[in-house]
Design an enzyme around this catalytic site. Sequence first.
Site, PDB file in Angstrom:
ATOM      1  N   SER A   1     -49.341  39.969   3.235  1.00  0.00           N
ATOM      2  CA  SER A   1     -49.545  41.389   3.539  1.00  0.00           C
ATOM      3  C   SER A   1     -50.375  41.546   4.807  1.00  0.00           C
ATOM      4  O   SER A   1     -50.110  42.416   5.641  1.00  0.00           O
ATOM      5  CB  SER A   1     -50.237  42.085   2.367  1.00  0.00           C
TER       6      SER A   1
ATOM      7  N   ARG B   1     -48.486  43.487   7.814  1.00  0.00           N
ATOM      8  CA  ARG B   1     -48.992  44.816   8.155  1.00  0.00           C
ATOM      9  C   ARG B   1     -49.189  44.933   9.666  1.00  0.00           C
ATOM     10  O   ARG B   1     -48.712  45.861  10.307  1.00  0.00           O
ATOM     11  CB  ARG B   1     -50.316  45.070   7.441  1.00  0.00           C
TER      12      ARG B   1
ATOM     13  N   ASN C   1     -46.634  47.078  12.251  1.00  0.00           N
ATOM     14  CA  ASN C   1     -47.161  48.187  13.045  1.00  0.00           C
ATOM     15  C   ASN C   1     -46.938  47.967  14.527  1.00  0.00           C
ATOM     16  O   ASN C   1     -46.446  48.851  15.233  1.00  0.00           O
ATOM     17  CB  ASN C   1     -48.657  48.358  12.781  1.00  0.00           C
TER      18      ASN C   1
END
Lengths: 274, 156
Positions: free
Chosen positions: A193, A197, A201
């Site tokens: 994660s 993440r 992004n």
Amino acid sequence: MSESAALTPNEYISHHLSYLQVGQGFWSLNVDTLIMSGAVGCVVFGLMWLTARRATAGVPGKLQAFVEIVIGMVDQQVRDTFHAKSKLVTPLALTVFVWVFCMNVIDLIPVDFLPMLVEKGFGAGHFRVVATADANATFAMSLTVFALIRRCNFKFKGVGGFMHEVFASPFGIWLAPVNFVLRLIEEFAKPISLALRLFGNMFAEEVLFILLAVLGASWQVHGVGSFFASSASLAGQVILSLGWAIFSCLIITLQAFIFMMLTIVYLSMASESH
Amino acid sequence: MNINATLIGQAIWFALFIWFVMKMVWPYFQRIIAERQKEVADGLAAAERGRQTLEISTRQAEEEVKRARERAADIVAQAEKRATQMVDEARGAAREEGSREKAAAQAEIEQQYARAREQLREQVAMLAVAGAEKILRREVDARAHAQLLESIKAQL
């Protein structure tokens, strides 16, 4: 965007999303990612080193004051979250925050600028400048953090304590297999994660800038004759890029901060028995 | 999202930068931040001390002024007392002098009075003796009666 005259939007986008690679299969290297992340790191940490060497405890200069603000912020976060004693955690958090932030900031440079320079200077056809939009970079960091979490676990809890925690919590020793599977999922969810993440992004940011560049370049598709369509597409790129860049300032900082915070939190969890 | 050997390269970069920050950047700033914190704390303590000192010296100065004022008042009172005393003394001395002079004058007067009386008495006595002589010249031997005359003179 002179080069894109010959490219269709599709080709332009895939051109911008290709790495400058050497080697085959797994043993290939994304040279652009390596160079950009290394160069950004060398510049910013070199600058911090120079500042540190000339730093005084008296009235600080502007650069020193700025560096101190950043370091103070990171240090405060570490103090608030991480309560065990460690020489590693604050420098680690500092490295993560500053490095990720600076790699992200490269995103604000217009998409074609650095690749154009590289193409003119070295003749490289592809060059991706945002290192954090490469999953290799984010996974490299998250897996390093993962390794440090393991190290913290053994250092602060001992092998026995760690094993007991893995098999006995949260449901007690009689449900050891369940505990173990839960723990396994939990532990592997952390680096995945963390990496995805940041990667997601920054990749999205980059793609949107590329799409806006495509919008701006579409005046060539309309032809010189349709003046309104041309100026509308150009103005569209300028205004939307500006808006997206301003919004990016938030995301860039936020993602760097989140990565740092989660690193501290994971290490803190690893160093405290619950 | 293709994972390849870049991962290893990136991990090396990361480790290198962590090491660099840990050895070459963080210790300097840690020391400086600690020093500055100490300096700020010292400065605040010094300011507090200065404030206390100021308070104390203000109080001292006030006391000093109060004492000086009291002393000045004392001195003025003493001077006034002294002045009154001196006036009284002078008045007493003058009175004494006056009475002494008066007594001396009186004594003088008495003395002169007594002398005048004496002279007068002697003259009266001589007159009386002269009168008596003239009367008695013929019949009385002055020498024989001298004793008697003397006693009369003494009685006058």
